[in-house]
Design an enzyme around this catalytic site. Structure first.
Site, PDB file in Angstrom:
ATOM      1  N   ASP A 285      -7.005  -2.678   3.545  1.00  0.00           N
ATOM      2  CA  ASP A 285      -5.962  -3.635   3.172  1.00  0.00           C
ATOM      3  C   ASP A 285      -6.237  -5.021   3.744  1.00  0.00           C
ATOM      4  O   ASP A 285      -5.598  -5.995   3.344  1.00  0.00           O
ATOM      5  CB  ASP A 285      -4.596  -3.166   3.688  1.00  0.00           C
ATOM      6  CG  ASP A 285      -4.161  -1.867   3.024  1.00  0.00           C
ATOM      7  OD1 ASP A 285      -4.494  -1.686   1.837  1.00  0.00           O
ATOM      8  OD2 ASP A 285      -3.509  -1.050   3.682  1.00  0.00           O
TER       9      ASP A 285
ATOM     10  N   ASP B 207       0.862  -1.169   0.000  1.00  0.00           N
ATOM     11  CA  ASP B 207       0.000   0.000   0.000  1.00  0.00           C
ATOM     12  C   ASP B 207       0.914   1.238   0.000  1.00  0.00           C
ATOM     13  O   ASP B 207       2.109   1.120   0.223  1.00  0.00           O
ATOM     14  CB  ASP B 207      -0.860  -0.054   1.267  1.00  0.00           C
ATOM     15  CG  ASP B 207      -1.796   1.132   1.384  1.00  0.00           C
ATOM     16  OD1 ASP B 207      -2.341   1.541   0.353  1.00  0.00           O
ATOM     17  OD2 ASP B 207      -1.966   1.641   2.497  1.00  0.00           O
TER      18      ASP B 207
ATOM     19  N   ASP C 247      -1.586  -1.103   5.861  1.00  0.00           N
ATOM     20  CA  ASP C 247      -1.952  -0.707   7.226  1.00  0.00           C
ATOM     21  C   ASP C 247      -3.401  -0.305   7.387  1.00  0.00           C
ATOM     22  O   ASP C 247      -3.850  -0.055   8.489  1.00  0.00           O
ATOM     23  CB  ASP C 247      -1.058   0.445   7.702  1.00  0.00           C
ATOM     24  CG  ASP C 247      -1.467   1.771   7.074  1.00  0.00           C
ATOM     25  OD1 ASP C 247      -1.806   1.761   5.866  1.00  0.00           O
ATOM     26  OD2 ASP C 247      -1.461   2.785   7.773  1.00  0.00           O
TER      27      ASP C 247
END
Length: 640
Positions: free
Chosen positions: A538, A345, A534
């Site tokens: 996700d 991410d 995080d």
């Protein structure tokens, strides 16, 4: 050794395992009681030698038998569970029969010793996984657990499940919105990063839809609910996590595969050792060959293997913990060592999730320009305004400051009329500004003085200092492909990816889009795929990847719960550390397997020849176990 401890103790998302993976709890007090009985019986047999013990056939059997049952019961239970499923050849049944054989031929201490060593190994494995579990919050539901709802002209706290569609709720500053709904207040600023992956806090105006899980940043707001609790976006994301979990195949540890071959060979070899000599040896005595067959079984008991493997992993998990990395099971240490594709991410992983001024461009003196802009911005609570003030706090105050909703601020500074906001603010007042500003992807603060454009400030999420070096080191470690998937705008995502050296990047992705992208990568041949993220968004992709890694410091509870590994410090370079620890652990475990098997084969051959007796076999086994322990402890001392 048993993956049952390595996996079944881990997160809720990894409970879909093979039939082998049953967990049996080891109770320390049973082990302590067994140890006391065992050593007191040994003392009576070899040191004190009281007559009532030495001359009795029953007392030693009962004494050692009790010590055996305290630690052996769980192994026999496990063996029966597997036999019921037609799995006859497993390490539990082998250990059970071998130790029972030791009792049959009167070698009680050896039978107990084997079970004691096995139980100590299990407790080490339990301790390793429990430590990881304690450090990671247990099964958490990230959905808010309270809603402040207006009923009968008063505000009451209720469980969000009980709130109906169309009810009016209040959300205080710092709280999560409990249900999806329509904003009734004039406006609100929300942190949506954990839900959407969008790094910039978003402002919503009256009548716009807000989602459960968004965090209210500024004023107390009111929302009219538009969905029931179980239909909210956040509930759907958590459901995605569940579905992704079912598609995650567990990785079997080496010993489980090995035991499927080793155990039947040992069973039938022992059987052959008892029966074949009947046809080939003169003066065949069944008792002698039964003794030799049982000695063979005791020698073949995989005690050193069973203790050395979990201890190797325990060392790896301990080394990872001391480096700020929590690993939820030994199988994930195996996986991280083999990673060839890393997907990550952006916000909170590659970038810090903290806004700061990146660039100031102005026709005026920079200090004068920042004094002017900051004098207005310090009267706003908007996160971007706060970033400008953090960069340069004006010593003076602006006067007559008024907010132009969704666009910016207007005020007076040293008798000049100042406008500070976005390009729409300047357009509203008919002020011309450079065309290039429209193509800037980052958050932009533009300023005008007396109806003339005077400059702009670019505010962006800061790239982590270690990000570039970490990506470079990943490639040095043999990771073939790095990919960034983000909910942010494509321009920003590409810019960050290029800055740190990530191979491929995709932006403007919803949680389900990230899942699809990971599925595509796996279909294209990514052998072992790690995902680092995080946010709540996700969590589904963390569960789907071969190894999900959550950045723990800023990470959401759902991501931490779903992940197989948690990097507590939020430092991306720890990903490289975890790979190194995984590889060092794998090397130590393989060394222990080679050591245990090598010595085991030699002693087995001697036992079959009748050269090695029971104590020599146990001594060889215990000696190997001690060497394996020392080797496993070595990883704790290594520098990564």
């Amino acid at each position: 050794m048993s993956k049952n401890h390595a996996c079944c103790c881990t997160s809720h998302s990894h409970q879909h395992h093979t039939d082998h993976d049953h967990h049996h709890e080891q109770k320390p007090w049973l082990l302590y009681a067994s140890l006391i009985l065992f050593f007191s019986a040994l003392s009576c047999q070899y040191l004190i030698q009281p007559k009532w013990f030495i001359t009795s056939n029953v007392i030693p059997l009962v004494w050692y038998g009790l010590a055996y049952l305290l630690v052996g019961f769980s192994v026999w239970k496990q063996a029966f569970e597997l036999v019921k499923r037609f799995d006859f050849f497993n390490e539990f049944s082998l250990m059970g029969i071998a130790t029972l054989g030791a009792f049959i031929i009167g070698e009680y201490p050896e039978g107990v010793a084997v079970m004691l060593f096995y139980t100590i190994g299990e407790l080490f494995q339990d301790a390793a996984v429990s430590k990881a579990r304690r450090n990671v919050k247990a099964l958490l539901d990230v959905r808010p657990n309270v809603a402040h709802v207006f009923r009968q002209h008063q505000l009451i706290d209720v469980e969000p499940e009980t709130v109906e569609i169309g009810e009016r709720i209040q959300v205080k500053v710092g709280e999560k919105i409990p249900l999806d709904g329509v904003l009734l207040s004039e406006k609100g600023s929300f942190n949506t990063s954990s839900l959407t992956g969008e790094s910039k806090p978003k402002t919503y105006l009256r009548g716009e839809t807000v989602l459960a899980g968004m965090i209210n940043l500024e004023n107390v707001i009111e929302v009219e609910t538009s969905k029931k609790f179980n239909d909210t976006s956040i509930s759907k994301i958590l459901q995605l996590v569940e579905e992704a979990s079912t598609r995650k195949a567990p990785t079997e540890l080496f010993i489980r595969k090995f035991a499927k071959i080793y155990t039947p060979i040992v069973f039938f070899s022992a059987l052959a050792l008892v029966t074949i000599p009947y046809f080939t040896v003169e003066n065949y005595r069944f008792e002698d060959w039964l003794y030799r067959g049982l000695v063979f079984l005791v020698i073949s008991c995989p005690c050193a293997l069973v203790i050395s493997i979990p201890l190797g992993y325990f060392g790896g998990i301990g080394a990872a913990s001391s480096n700020g990395i929590l690993i939820k099971g030994s199988n994930f240490l195996d996986l991280i060592a083999k990673v060839d594709t890393v997907v990550m991410d952006k916000t909170g992983t590659v970038t810090e999730g903290i806004f700061e001024v990146q660039l100031v461009e102005t026709f005026l003196d920079t200090h004068e320009f920042l004094e002017m802009v900051s004098a207005l911005e310090k009267q706003s609570n908007h996160p971007i305004a706060k970033a400008v003030v953090a960069h340069h706090a004006s010593s003076l105050d602006a006067e007559n400051v008024e907010e132009i909703s969704g666009k910016g601020l207007k005020g007076n500074f040293n008798t000049n009329e100042i406008l500070v906001g976005n390009t729409r603010l300047l357009a509203q007042f008919g002020i011309e500004y450079p065309e290039k500003l429209n193509s800037i992807e980052e958050s932009l603060v533009v300023a005008a003085k007396n109806q003339q454009y005077i400059g702009h400030i670019i505010v962006a999420d800061r790239i982590k200092a270690e990000a570039k070096e970490s990506i470079r080191d990943l490639k040095k470690l043999g990771v073939k492909k790095t990919v960034m998937l983000s909910g942010d705008r494509i321009g920003i995502v590409n810019e960050v990816a290029n800055a740190v050296g990530i191979d491929h990047a995709k932006g403007e992705l919803l949680p389900e889009d990230k899942v699809k992208e990971v599925e595509k990568l796996k279909a294209k041949g990514a052998e072992t795929l790690a995902f680092v993220g995080d946010g709540i968004n996700d969590a589904p992709v963390l569960a789907l990847s071969d190894i999900g890694i959550a950045m723990g410091g800023l990470g959401s509870d759902a991501a931490i719960e779903t992940a197989d590994m948690v990097i507590q410090t939020d430092n991306l370079s720890k990903l490289n550390t975890s790979i190194k620890i995984g590889r060092a652990t794998r090397a130590i475990v393989l060394q222990n397997i080679a050591l245990a098997l090598g010595i085991k084969i030699v002693v087995l051959l001697l036992g079959a020849e009748g050269v090695a007796n029971m104590w020599e076999a146990v001594f060889a086994d215990v000696g190997v176990a001690l060497l394996a322990i020392l080797n496993a402890v070595r990883i704790q001392k290594m520098k990564f």
